[in-house]
Design an enzyme around this catalytic site. Structure first.
Site, PDB file in Angstrom:
ATOM      1  N   LYS A  31       2.557 -24.080   2.510  1.00  0.00           N
ATOM      2  CA  LYS A  31       1.729 -23.198   3.329  1.00  0.00           C
ATOM      3  C   LYS A  31       1.093 -22.122   2.448  1.00  0.00           C
ATOM      4  O   LYS A  31       1.457 -21.936   1.290  1.00  0.00           O
ATOM      5  CB  LYS A  31       2.579 -22.556   4.431  1.00  0.00           C
ATOM      6  CG  LYS A  31       3.727 -21.693   3.925  1.00  0.00           C
ATOM      7  CD  LYS A  31       4.585 -21.172   5.064  1.00  0.00           C
ATOM      8  CE  LYS A  31       5.742 -20.331   4.526  1.00  0.00           C
ATOM      9  NZ  LYS A  31       6.561 -19.755   5.613  1.00  0.00           N
ATOM     10  N   TYR A 240      -8.129   6.961 -11.245  1.00  0.00           N
ATOM     11  CA  TYR A 240      -8.388   7.755 -10.051  1.00  0.00           C
ATOM     12  C   TYR A 240      -7.361   8.874  -9.875  1.00  0.00           C
ATOM     13  O   TYR A 240      -6.159   8.684 -10.099  1.00  0.00           O
ATOM     14  CB  TYR A 240      -8.350   6.859  -8.804  1.00  0.00           C
ATOM     15  CG  TYR A 240      -9.617   6.070  -8.590  1.00  0.00           C
ATOM     16  CD1 TYR A 240     -10.845   6.694  -8.402  1.00  0.00           C
ATOM     17  CD2 TYR A 240      -9.582   4.673  -8.558  1.00  0.00           C
ATOM     18  CE1 TYR A 240     -11.998   5.970  -8.191  1.00  0.00           C
ATOM     19  CE2 TYR A 240     -10.728   3.928  -8.342  1.00  0.00           C
ATOM     20  CZ  TYR A 240     -11.936   4.587  -8.161  1.00  0.00           C
ATOM     21  OH  TYR A 240     -13.079   3.853  -7.953  1.00  0.00           O
TER      22      TYR A 240
END
Length: 343
Positions: A31, A240
């Site tokens: 999956k 940042y």
């Protein structure tokens, strides 16, 4: 090359799958695009190695898998027979694992002659029929010869958990006298021993080199290119919001990968990359496309650094970010250049 390179070792994947064999049959859970590593190449390598039973989460994933494998292998759908799935289930010969009486009714009305399995809830309270529901319909269902009766262990990665024995007992009680193949164990359950194996095991994360299969071989290798190298003086910041401030001069490499590529922001200031066997700490915050790494201690200027490989497993990387290897693998982004070896 501007993007990172994700190399998938299909021979290691197959070797892990074989090492997890225990029941009369060993299936494979593929999956989420084979846990982020590519359902086509992964499933074809497993089929070539002898896997004949596969598991995915949804009918849409089942359609992709059927197109990759062609006719023959059985593809089970964990989410069962959902509204709108009927045509896909029929046309592609997908086998839903029915989770409720509503799904059972939908399936038998829409596809009365099609194969199906039953998922039973033995205590996880997530998917499957509870004991009272199953008792009410069992005598009606069993003459239709379900392809599989399965349940899922909630705590198989904790071998001493009392929940494992409790779910094993409930599963045996719910399936006693049922003439159908049974499956309880994924990777963790397989490692608990033969009592949990029944007729079919369905390894997932262990095939891809993740815990709790501690002896598994690494399957995913991730190399990230260096875009730029700069000298940072003491007192200057990197990234940042001044996420890192240098106390002394540093040599900093900017690499082409970020949270858009699955390097989750929680890795900021914690993750390590490698140049050969030498650790290189991630500095400051992970941004969308870039990370910054301390290479002050290197005598060479690297063209790339390693994030996943023999130096660092998905679980080691995940631990530093406060998550699990599943999230690391399934988050790997589409921008990487993907290469497959072996298989």
């Amino acid at each position: 090359m501007a993007s990172g390179t994700l190399t998938v070792d299909l021979d290691a994947l197959v070797q892990n799958w074989r090492a997890l064999a225990g029941a009369p049959e060993t299936g494979a859970v593929v999956k989420a695009d084979a846990y982020g590593l590519g359902v086509g190449p992964v499933s074809r390598a497993l089929a070539k190695a002898g896997a004949r039973t596969f598991f995915v989460a949804t009918a849409e994933e089942g359609a992709d898998l059927r197109h990759a494998l062609g006719e023959g292998p059985e593809i089970f759908i964990f989410s069962g027979h959902m509204m709108g799935d009927t045509e896909m289930l029929h046309d592609l010969a997908l086998t839903p694992l029915l989770n409720s009486i509503d799904q059972l009714q939908r399936h038998l009305e829409a596809l009365p002659k099609a194969r199906f399995g039953i998922q039973l809830d033995t205590g996880m309270n997530r998917l499957g029929m509870e004991p009272a529901e199953w008792a009410a319909v069992k005598d009606m269902v069993m003459p239709s010869n379900p392809a599989l009766l399965m349940s899922h262990l909630s705590s198989a990665d904790e071998p001493t958990s009392a929940m494992n024995l409790s779910q094993l007992r409930v599963f045996k009680e719910m399936t006693e006298g049922c003439n159908a193949p049974r499956s309880l164990a994924a990777t963790g359950g397989t490692l608990l021993g033969a009592d949990y194996h029944f007729d079919l095991t369905r390894p997932g994360i262990g095939m891809y080199g993740g815990a709790p299969f501690q002896s598994g071989l690494p399957v995913a290798y991730l190399e990230l290119p260096v875009v730029q190298v700069r000298d940072v003086e003491a007192g200057e910041s990197v990234g940042y919001n001044m996420g890192y401030v240098a106390r002394q001069p540093r040599r900093v490499a900017t690499l082409a990968a970020g949270y858009a590529d699955g390097l989750i922001r929680a890795m900021s200031g914690k993750a390590k990359l490698f140049y050969g066997q030498r650790e290189c700490p991630l500095l400051g915050r992970v941004s969308m496309d870039l990370i910054t790494v301390d290479i002050t201690h290197l005598s060479d200027t690297p063209a790339s650094l390693t994030l996943l490989g023999r130096q660092q497993s998905v679980d080691t990387l995940a631990q530093g970010a406060g998550t699990i290897g599943y999230e690391i693998l399934t988050s790997l982004g589409a921008r990487y250049t993907r290469r497959y070896s072996g298989g």
